[in-house]
Design a protein around this motif. Structure first.
Motif, PDB file in Angstrom:
ATOM      1  N   ASN A 105      16.152  22.483  21.965  1.00 53.20           N
ATOM      2  CA  ASN A 105      15.311  23.313  20.866  1.00 53.20           C
ATOM      3  C   ASN A 105      16.876  23.949  20.164  1.00 53.20           C
ATOM      4  O   ASN A 105      17.061  24.639  19.216  1.00 53.20           O
ATOM      5  N   ARG A 106      18.376  24.198  20.839  1.00 59.52           N
ATOM      6  CA  ARG A 106      19.504  24.474  19.630  1.00 59.52           C
ATOM      7  C   ARG A 106      19.381  23.179  18.973  1.00 59.52           C
ATOM      8  O   ARG A 106      19.623  23.849  18.102  1.00 59.52           O
ATOM      9  N   ILE A 107      19.143  21.961  19.518  1.00 62.48           N
ATOM     10  CA  ILE A 107      19.970  21.330  18.263  1.00 62.48           C
ATOM     11  C   ILE A 107      18.329  21.161  17.040  1.00 62.48           C
ATOM     12  O   ILE A 107      19.422  21.427  16.143  1.00 62.48           O
ATOM     13  N   LEU A 108      17.614  21.323  17.606  1.00 54.59           N
ATOM     14  CA  LEU A 108      16.289  21.746  16.366  1.00 54.59           C
ATOM     15  C   LEU A 108      16.900  23.392  16.267  1.00 54.59           C
ATOM     16  O   LEU A 108      16.020  23.015  14.374  1.00 54.59           O
ATOM     17  N   GLY A 109      17.419  24.450  16.466  1.00 55.63           N
ATOM     18  CA  GLY A 109      17.461  25.334  15.997  1.00 55.63           C
ATOM     19  C   GLY A 109      18.717  25.312  14.416  1.00 55.63           C
ATOM     20  O   GLY A 109      18.236  25.742  13.620  1.00 55.63           O
ATOM     21  N   PHE A 110      19.193  24.316  14.812  1.00 56.69           N
ATOM     22  CA  PHE A 110      20.314  24.094  14.140  1.00 56.69           C
ATOM     23  C   PHE A 110      19.887  23.434  12.151  1.00 56.69           C
ATOM     24  O   PHE A 110      20.484  23.785  12.142  1.00 56.69           O
ATOM     25  N   ILE A 111      19.101  22.664  12.801  1.00 57.48           N
ATOM     26  CA  ILE A 111      18.203  21.867  12.058  1.00 57.48           C
ATOM     27  C   ILE A 111      17.165  22.472  10.739  1.00 57.48           C
ATOM     28  O   ILE A 111      17.451  22.474   9.736  1.00 57.48           O
ATOM     29  N   LEU A 118      23.174  30.335   6.356  1.00 62.82           N
ATOM     30  CA  LEU A 118      23.855  31.176   6.344  1.00 62.82           C
ATOM     31  C   LEU A 118      23.646  31.022   8.451  1.00 62.82           C
ATOM     32  O   LEU A 118      22.408  30.859   8.676  1.00 62.82           O
ATOM     33  N   PRO A 119      24.868  30.317   8.897  1.00 60.02           N
ATOM     34  CA  PRO A 119      24.279  30.605  10.428  1.00 60.02           C
ATOM     35  C   PRO A 119      23.983  32.072  10.897  1.00 60.02           C
ATOM     36  O   PRO A 119      24.671  32.894  11.160  1.00 60.02           O
ATOM     37  N   MET A 120      23.058  31.189  11.229  1.00 58.76           N
ATOM     38  CA  MET A 120      22.462  32.291  12.701  1.00 58.76           C
ATOM     39  C   MET A 120      21.946  32.127  13.791  1.00 58.76           C
ATOM     40  O   MET A 120      21.569  32.850  14.711  1.00 58.76           O
ATOM     41  N   SER A 121      21.283  30.941  13.981  1.00 62.49           N
ATOM     42  CA  SER A 121      20.020  29.831  14.812  1.00 62.49           C
ATOM     43  C   SER A 121      20.834  30.851  16.249  1.00 62.49           C
ATOM     44  O   SER A 121      19.713  31.678  16.965  1.00 62.49           O
ATOM     45  N   ILE A 122      21.942  30.048  16.750  1.00 64.61           N
ATOM     46  CA  ILE A 122      22.418  30.809  17.906  1.00 64.61           C
ATOM     47  C   ILE A 122      22.736  32.089  18.036  1.00 64.61           C
ATOM     48  O   ILE A 122      22.751  33.304  18.960  1.00 64.61           O
TER      49      ILE A 122
END
Length: 321
Positions: A105-111, A118-122
């Motif tokens: 899930n986190r990896i797909l969030g990065f993608i 803008l970095p925001m997923s995490i």
């Protein structure tokens, strides 16, 4: 400056947030809703195709005039990026691969984060899960405007400006009212995003990068798809703190409009939220709801009874009320 808002404070309540108790009642009456829990196996392919579409679009917009670039960012790129933000929202609840595979899930969030610029997923996940658990908490729920926002933007024109500036408030409000040290995954998120941005600028050009970031910002402000920011929890009817939207824009926003259903059952993916309403209609059809996010934006700006103060708040537990 226009008409002043009629409220001079938030709506303070001493009750618990309503969704946990309603979830229990609904499940007692309709236990079959539990069959809707889980992840959506189609989601990763839909989200991935959106990322690919946006990257391919960069090769087209890189040769646009600045005027055409702005139009494309508002009318196409911004909508796609906002939809990707809502894909990140789905992923924050582990609805892409399930709770048993959190890292996927986190990896797909990065993608999905890549075209947003803008970095925001995490970071979004860190604060959003608290918004669910502590809805309305004066400190923890960073979805609620600050007192300064409510005091400054307290007229028709002020609310118009506030809507335009929503991206700034969503980015910086958590850092002000509930700052948290960055996690390892947040740092990784930033590094991946910076590498992607550098590659875009190096191989496609600055116009492509500006198209991505500008689209993200424009579609979080005075834009129909951004209407959900206001429609979800601003108090358009006294005593009601969450509202669903049942209009056509749900098709491109992973059904985020089914917001009462989502808060009641955050373990159900957006693609199945309409089923919740079908199974338990008496719990949702009688509540105030929206049919147009554009109308939400208009009413928020023009109605003196609605504004940044129109949010239900709860004193943080452990503090005097």
């Amino acid at each position: 400056m226009g008409q002043k808002v009629s409220r001079n404070d938030f709506e303070w309540v001493g009750t618990e947030e309503p969704h946990a108790s309603r979830r229990k009642i609904i499940l007692e009456k309709y236990p079959q809703i539990k069959k809707l829990f889980g992840y959506d196996p189609k989601f990763k392919w839909i989200a991935g195709s959106m990322v690919l579409t946006q990257i391919l679009a960069l090769f087209v917009v890189k040769d646009f005039s600045w005027q055409m670039l702005i139009v494309a960012a508002y009318c196409f790129g911004g909508i796609l990026n906002h939809s990707l933000m809502l894909a990140v929202h789905e992923i924050s609840h582990n609805l892409a691969f399930g709770h048993s595979r959190p890292m996927l899930n986190r990896i797909l969030g990065f993608i999905c984060n890549l075209p947003i610029g803008l970095p925001m997923s995490i970071s979004f996940r860190k604060y959003h899960l608290e918004h669910h658990r502590y809805q309305g908490d004066e400190v923890v729920d960073t979805d609620i405007p600050t007192l300064l926002e409510a005091k400054l933007f307290n007229s028709t024109f002020g609310k118009f400006v506030w809507v335009i500036l929503q991206p700034i408030f969503y980015i910086f409000r958590p850092l002000i009212i509930n700052p948290k040290p960055p996690t390892r995954l947040e740092i990784i998120n930033v590094i991946i995003q910076l590498i992607f941005n550098i590659l875009i600028v190096s191989f496609i050009g600055w116009k492509a990068m500006i198209y991505l970031v500008l689209g993200s910002i424009l579609a979080m402000g005075l834009h129909p798809v951004a209407g959900h920011f206001i429609s979800e929890h601003y108090m358009f009817a006294k005593g009601f703190e969450t509202y669903s939207y049942y209009g056509p824009l749900n098709w491109i926003t992973f059904n985020v409009g089914y917001h009462n259903e989502h808060h009641d059952f955050p373990a159900i993916p957006g693609s199945r939220l309409p089923e919740v309403k079908k199974i338990a209609p008496e719990f949702y059809e009688s509540m105030p709801q929206h049919s147009s996010w554009t109308r939400v934006l208009y009413d928020f700006i023009m109605d003196p009874a609605v504004g940044p103060y129109a949010r239900i708040k709860r004193h943080q537990k452990g503090f005097e009320t």
